[in-house]
Design a protein around this motif. Sequence first.
Motif, PDB file in Angstrom:
ATOM      1  N   ASN A 240      20.854  64.754 -42.931  1.00  0.00           N
ATOM      2  CA  ASN A 240      19.501  65.198 -42.180  1.00  0.00           C
ATOM      3  C   ASN A 240      18.934  63.863 -42.070  1.00  0.00           C
ATOM      4  OD1 ASN A 240      19.956  68.085 -42.457  1.00  0.00           O
ATOM      5  ND2 ASN A 240      19.189  68.030 -44.156  1.00  0.00           N
TER       6      ASN A 240
ATOM      7  N   ASN B 238      15.483  61.650 -41.731  1.00  0.00           N
ATOM      8  CA  ASN B 238      14.159  61.820 -42.487  1.00  0.00           C
ATOM      9  C   ASN B 238      13.403  60.644 -42.347  1.00  0.00           C
ATOM     10  OD1 ASN B 238      12.767  62.830 -44.798  1.00  0.00           O
ATOM     11  ND2 ASN B 238      14.505  63.737 -45.818  1.00  0.00           N
TER      12      ASN B 238
ATOM     13  N   SER C 279      20.425  59.910 -41.127  1.00  0.00           N
ATOM     14  CA  SER C 279      21.122  60.470 -42.172  1.00  0.00           C
ATOM     15  C   SER C 279      22.434  59.906 -42.474  1.00  0.00           C
ATOM     16  CB  SER C 279      21.777  62.075 -41.401  1.00  0.00           C
ATOM     17  OG  SER C 279      22.498  61.716 -40.490  1.00  0.00           O
TER      18      SER C 279
END
Lengths: 193, 167
Positions: A69, A71, A115
């Motif tokens: 992911n 972030n 990610s």
Amino acid sequence: MAVSSFSNSGIKSGSKRNKIWDQSAVENSFFSIATNTATGSTADVTFSSIPQTYTHLQLRMIVKNHTANTNNTRIQFNSDTGANYSWHELFGDGASAGSNASISASYMYLGNHPSNAVASAFAVYVVDILDYTNTNKFKTVKTLSGYDLNGSGVVGLRSGNWRSTSAISTIRIFPGADSFGQYSSFALYGIKG
Amino acid sequence: MPATNTYDAIQSYTLTSATNTVTFGSIPQTYTDLVLILNLGSTPSAQLTRLRFNGDTGTNYSDTKLRGNGTTAYSTRISNDSNATLNEFAYASTTLGKCNIIVNFMNYSNTTTYKTFLFRANNADLGTELGAGLWRSTAAISAIEVSNPGNNFLSGSTFSLYGIKAA
């Protein structure tokens, strides 16, 4: 200032003149204080007992997420988790420019990081924390950050304010979720004015 | 935490005649980051500024940019290019003193990571740009080539490289 001659081989055309500064006539003003490098999944990074002998601080970081992911990277000072932070940003994602802000936040937002999908790619940050020891003013932070993944990415300018007149003695850097990925590196420097 | 002084001047060039390319070679591998500071003019016409690393002419460069021209802010992207372009918009002008560029190369000697760099380009007459660039190579950066495609950098243009060493 002493000047020494060295090879002109770096200039590929035209007349060549070069010089190198021997650093002997200028007072030292940019100091490395400490560095943290994530060896695996790292929840956060804290610089504590920061010397109060400089005028400004600079953080230079390369950051990626531990999971698949994207972030974001956040910062807090002196363990203050109260709603005492505000920030603004101007960013571009390769398609359009945008802007965001938060007035009473519990952290200061520094930017996004990618990610672990591209293992070797990181976001980079240059964060300037100005007058960090001054007990007469709130603390102002300026950030340049961004990453590119050859088809995606984001770059931005951010300003932030910590509404405290306390001198900064501790800096905590943490992701919005998940943890920092391996080889993420966080280097703190002090600048004398 | 003992503090170590850093931010060293590595190499600097000031052109005494129009020049197409300036290369910083044999860059010491003893620093953590590099900072490249450029103050440029271009002749016979305004032109963008490009970088290459270690002589790599492959399509291994890309970037994401944010820029403003005094009227509009917008963002662009270049992928799979054979150069890194620092100023698609804030060109080096035909007059010195209008275009300056600062590039931060983070962890340039790290052989585990691709090389990401942040750059800011400004031209007082045209606008300002901020970019994040990527060189898809895990090789340490040992050479940086700064070029003016099709034109030459003006005499008097300056190119300065600094090294920053983390504790």
